[in-house]
Each structure stands twice: as C-alpha cells, then as structure tokens.
Design a protein around this motif. Structure first.
Motif, PDB file in Angstrom:
ATOM      1  N   ASP A 111       0.848  -1.194   0.000  1.00 51.17           N
ATOM      2  CA  ASP A 111       0.000   0.000   0.000  1.00 51.17           C
ATOM      3  C   ASP A 111       0.882   1.241   0.000  1.00 51.17           C
ATOM      4  O   ASP A 111       1.500   1.584   1.020  1.00 51.17           O
ATOM      5  CB  ASP A 111      -0.904  -0.007   1.235  1.00 51.17           C
ATOM      6  N   LYS A 112       0.946   1.926  -1.134  1.00 51.92           N
ATOM      7  CA  LYS A 112       1.807   3.104  -1.266  1.00 51.92           C
ATOM      8  C   LYS A 112       1.352   4.254  -0.372  1.00 51.92           C
ATOM      9  O   LYS A 112       2.127   5.174  -0.103  1.00 51.92           O
ATOM     10  CB  LYS A 112       1.876   3.545  -2.722  1.00 51.92           C
ATOM     11  N   ASN A 113       0.107   4.202   0.075  1.00 52.44           N
ATOM     12  CA  ASN A 113      -0.369   5.229   0.997  1.00 52.44           C
ATOM     13  C   ASN A 113       0.128   4.982   2.422  1.00 52.44           C
ATOM     14  O   ASN A 113       0.098   5.875   3.267  1.00 52.44           O
ATOM     15  CB  ASN A 113      -1.895   5.280   1.011  1.00 52.44           C
ATOM     16  N   LEU A 114       0.573   3.763   2.670  1.00 54.39           N
ATOM     17  CA  LEU A 114       1.054   3.414   4.000  1.00 54.39           C
ATOM     18  C   LEU A 114       2.573   3.524   4.132  1.00 54.39           C
ATOM     19  O   LEU A 114       3.088   3.758   5.216  1.00 54.39           O
ATOM     20  CB  LEU A 114       0.618   1.993   4.373  1.00 54.39           C
ATOM     21  N   VAL A 115       3.294   3.341   3.040  1.00 50.22           N
ATOM     22  CA  VAL A 115       4.757   3.347   3.055  1.00 50.22           C
ATOM     23  C   VAL A 115       5.269   4.551   2.278  1.00 50.22           C
ATOM     24  O   VAL A 115       4.974   4.694   1.085  1.00 50.22           O
ATOM     25  CB  VAL A 115       5.326   2.050   2.445  1.00 50.22           C
ATOM     26  N   ALA A 116       6.004   5.407   2.950  1.00 52.35           N
ATOM     27  CA  ALA A 116       6.544   6.596   2.301  1.00 52.35           C
ATOM     28  C   ALA A 116       7.430   6.206   1.122  1.00 52.35           C
ATOM     29  O   ALA A 116       8.370   5.432   1.273  1.00 52.35           O
ATOM     30  CB  ALA A 116       7.348   7.418   3.304  1.00 52.35           C
ATOM     31  N   GLY A 117       7.079   6.696  -0.070  1.00 52.90           N
ATOM     32  CA  GLY A 117       7.853   6.381  -1.265  1.00 52.90           C
ATOM     33  C   GLY A 117       7.563   5.023  -1.846  1.00 52.90           C
ATOM     34  O   GLY A 117       8.192   4.622  -2.840  1.00 52.90           O
ATOM     35  N   GLY A 118       6.615   4.284  -1.253  1.00 55.66           N
ATOM     36  CA  GLY A 118       6.331   2.935  -1.714  1.00 55.66           C
ATOM     37  C   GLY A 118       7.521   2.021  -1.482  1.00 55.66           C
ATOM     38  O   GLY A 118       8.518   2.393  -0.851  1.00 55.66           O
ATOM     39  N   GLY A 119       7.427   0.808  -2.012  1.00 61.15           N
ATOM     40  CA  GLY A 119       8.508  -0.149  -1.825  1.00 61.15           C
ATOM     41  C   GLY A 119       9.824   0.339  -2.394  1.00 61.15           C
ATOM     42  O   GLY A 119      10.878   0.174  -1.782  1.00 61.15           O
TER      43      GLY A 119
END
Length: 445
Positions: free
Chosen positions: A252-260
């Motif tokens: 979830d890109k909204n949960l992880v800054a910058g996405g994976g």
C-alpha cells in the motif's frame, strides 16, 4: 546477525557525563550508584574483555567495568572486536591471546562458540543469581546442550512503534492496539497528508524485525521457536500467512513513504529522520528502543514529547509480541584468568552493574531487579518495564538465532529475500519457497 546500523546508533544520552569517573553521582532521575568499597579480593589481577561496542557504548560499558574494579581491585582492559566477533575471537584463541570474557551479541554466535568447545560453563553461583534476577527465557538463550554458558547483560526491545504525536493529533488517531487498527489509522494519516510509515529497506535487518513481530503474534511462540530452529520449513502455512499480512502494509503506497522502491533506498537513520526530522515525510517508524538515541542525539528532539512509542500491536487473535536482542557475557576456556572472569560475570548479573549503564542512558537490561529509578529517562524505564514484564514470552530476534549466511548477511538469504518481497509483495508463497531454499542450505552447512 547483530544489526550494525542499529548498534552504532544506540548511543548513550548526554547525561552520561554526569556520572563521572567515580560513578557515585546521582544521574538524571535515578538513585546513586556507588560500586566502590569492596574487598579488593582480585587486587593485582588483570582481566581482558572483548565485545562489539565502540564509541559511547564502549565508554558506558567501561564505567561498568570500572565499578567492578573498584569493588575487587582487578585491572580490566577492553577491546572491540567489530562486528565479526567469531573470526576475531577465533584468531585470538589460535594466537594464544584469548580474552577472558567476551560479550557475545547473537544467540547463534554463542551456540557456535559452545559447539567449538571455546566456552567454560558458568558457575553454579552465577546460575543461581541469574535465576533470581532474570526470567527463565534469558537463561535458556544462554544455555547450549543443557549447559549454562551466557549471562545476558544488555538487551534491546524490538517491539516498539515510534510515532509523531503532532501527526497523530492532526489526523485524530491514537496508538493502535491491533494490526488491523494500525493499517486503518495509517490510511487516516495518509488522508491527512502524511504517509503512515517510513520503512528502512536499504538493509535487510529491519525487514526481518518486521516479519518476526508479525509472526510471533500471529503464529505464536511455539511456532516461532520451531521456525527459529528450522524445525518447520519456511514454506509452512504460518509463514505464508505472516508474509501475506506484512504484505498488506508493504503493497500500500499510501502506507509506506515512497512505496517499496522508496523504502529500499531508505537506511535506518534516514527512516527515523523522515518521521522526526525538520521536514517530516511519515508519521511512524517501526524499530527497537534504540530509535530514541537517534531522536535525541542526532535530531535533537525530546523523546516523550516530540517522539513517543507504543507496543507493536497484536495480529489477529494473537498476543502483542515482545521480540528482543541482547549481549551475553561468556567465559573463554583459553582465557588466562577464569576465576576472575567468573567473578566479573557474577557481578554483571547484579542490578548494581546494570544500574551503572542504565543511569548513563542508551541501555535497558533483562534484569528485572534493576530499580526503575536507575534508568536515565522515562522512555528507557517504559521499555525496560515492558521487556521484563513480558517474562518468558520474550523471544530473541529470530535472524540472530539463524546461521549468518541466512539471517545476517547483506545481499543474501533472508535479508535479500525480504527486500525482494518489499519491492513486490504480490507472491508470498514464492517468497516462502525461496526463504526455505536459502534456510535449508544455511542450516545444512
């Protein structure tokens, strides 16, 4: 393996200088530590001690050793092994200059030393003292083949989620009690304009810690122990389920800054800075109690005001996890002064010894007899209490129990495969299969 990035940031707070060389002053919020006045029964004897610590950590530990010297008259020299403890100590043994005591940073290394026949069993007196002052689990982690070799002196609490109170207040959320609530609060934080988590994915070790907390809570301590010993495979349904659960956050890109992709470029210090730095990019960062040292020493923020933590939440119907790491004192057979070495380890088992470093800061102890007032600050007291209150439900960092080729090598084994999973968490079954292949090879060797 022992996480070098974490270790070098676990610096003692500025209050350490208050102690001074005499170690008799009252430190911030604690009672006076007065180790002197002993029988001087080791006067004239010399002890050598080795461990991974450098910098402020080494200075703080030397204060503990000074306390022993004042009590007994023994002279002690300390040398840092760096991260590759096994290789350095092995070379010292072969060269005939083995240290008397080694502070071993990993369960796997302690077991390796025992299997090689390098360790002297700790005295019955040390075992009795440890039995009174520690939960049984800490003695178990220091025991190999029913022989007690390692006294755990320093611990870390790796089940703490650090957050920005300001970000939480603006979003109207509070500390999560469950993993489901953690994800829900994270999406609310994202809607308010800040991603939930900064994830340190540049090195693999923070990702192993993420997995271990989810797995311990969801699969339970018995399965955790079996997986740590590779008595169940990494393809076990509990592993796939834990990876799937962790993947809910990672994908979830909204949960992880910058996405994976962004997380894979973020090292541990940067992940803390993204939450508590001058231009926040996330609201939370998961890692151990040692986050506090970065917050105070590097970012000059106030822990307890600008940065707070809550326990890693429970997953599904499981209990909140308590994952830990630690350093154990062992006595080498090849050392030249085993009697004095045993006296030092016996001293390290006391609340008095732990209290010296506790007052300096940057330290928590698995010793449940250390007075709360000895800890340097409220956050350390809270972390230490949480760790000791967990009793026998504490579980040692799983990757630290594994062979280094699987659980402690950058760019290989579990570290690399969990980085790949962070990049693409869509196939937990495939990741589990790759983890099992790597584990089987490492445990076989």
């Amino acid at each position: 393996m022992r996480h070098p990035a974490a270790r070098h940031t676990r610096t003692a707070a500025s209050c350490a200088t208050v102690l001074g060389l005499a170690l008799t002053a009252t430190a911030c919020g604690g009672g006076a530590v007065t180790p002197g006045g002993g029988e001087q029964k080791l006067s004239g004897q010399t002890l050598t001690v080795a461990g991974v610590w450098t910098g402020v950590e080494q200075q703080s530990f030397k204060k503990v050793l000074d306390g022993f010297s004042e009590k007994t008259g023994a002279k002690i020299t300390f040398s840092s092994t760096g991260d590759n403890v096994s290789t350095v100590v092995g070379s010292q043994i072969e060269g005939g200059n083995a240290p008397d005591v080694v502070m071993v940073p990993q369960v796997g290394v302690l077991r390796q030393f025992a299997k090689k026949g390098w360790l002297a069993p700790l005295s019955k007196e040390i075992g009795t003292t440890a039995g009174k002052n520690y939960a049984q689990v800490w003695k178990d982690y220091g025991t190999v083949d029913n022989t007690y070799y390692g006294l755990y002196f320093k611990a870390s609490h790796k089940s703490t989620v650090w957050y920005s109170p300001e970000a939480f207040e603006q979003a109207g959320v509070g500390p999560a009690k469950t993993y489901k609530e953690l994800l829900s609060s994270g999406r609310t934080l994202s809607d308010s304009g800040v991603p939930a988590f900064s994830v340190a994915g540049e090195a693999g070790w923070p990702l192993t810690d993420w997995f271990e907390n989810v797995y311990l809570s969801q699969a339970g301590p018995e399965n955790y122990d079996k997986l740590a010993d590779h008595k169940i495979p990494w393809t076990h349904p509990t592993v796939v389920k834990a990876l799937s659960t962790l993947g809910q956050l990672f994908k979830d890109k909204n949960l992880v800054a910058g996405g994976g992709a962004g997380a894979l470029r973020t090292d541990f210090p940067e992940s803390v800075q993204q939450v508590f730095g001058p231009e926040p990019e996330a609201a939370m960062v998961y890692e151990g109690d040692f986050v506090s040292a970065l917050v105070t020493d590097e970012l000059h923020k106030e822990v307890g005001k600008d940065a707070k933590f809550f326990p890693f939440p429970s997953v599904d119907d499981g209990k909140p996890p308590t994952v830990s790491g630690g350093d154990a004192a062992v006595v080498l057979k090849a050392g030249k002064n085993k009697k004095a070495a045993m006296e030092l380890v016996k001293y390290l088992a006391t609340p008095e010894a732990a209290g010296i470093w506790a007052q300096a800061g940057g330290f928590i102890s698995p010793n449940k007899k250390v007075p709360a007032g000895d800890y340097h600050d409220e956050v350390s007291r809270k972390a230490a209490k949480s760790l000791t209150d967990a009793g026998n439900s504490v579980r040692f960092d799983m990757s630290d129990q594994a062979p280094a080729a699987f659980g402690g090598t950058q760019g290989a084994g579990e570290w690399k495969l969990l980085q790949d999973f962070l990049r693409d968490p869509s196939a937990p079954e495939d990741t589990a299969s790759k983890l099992e292949a790597a584990a089987a090879k490492a445990y076989r060797n």
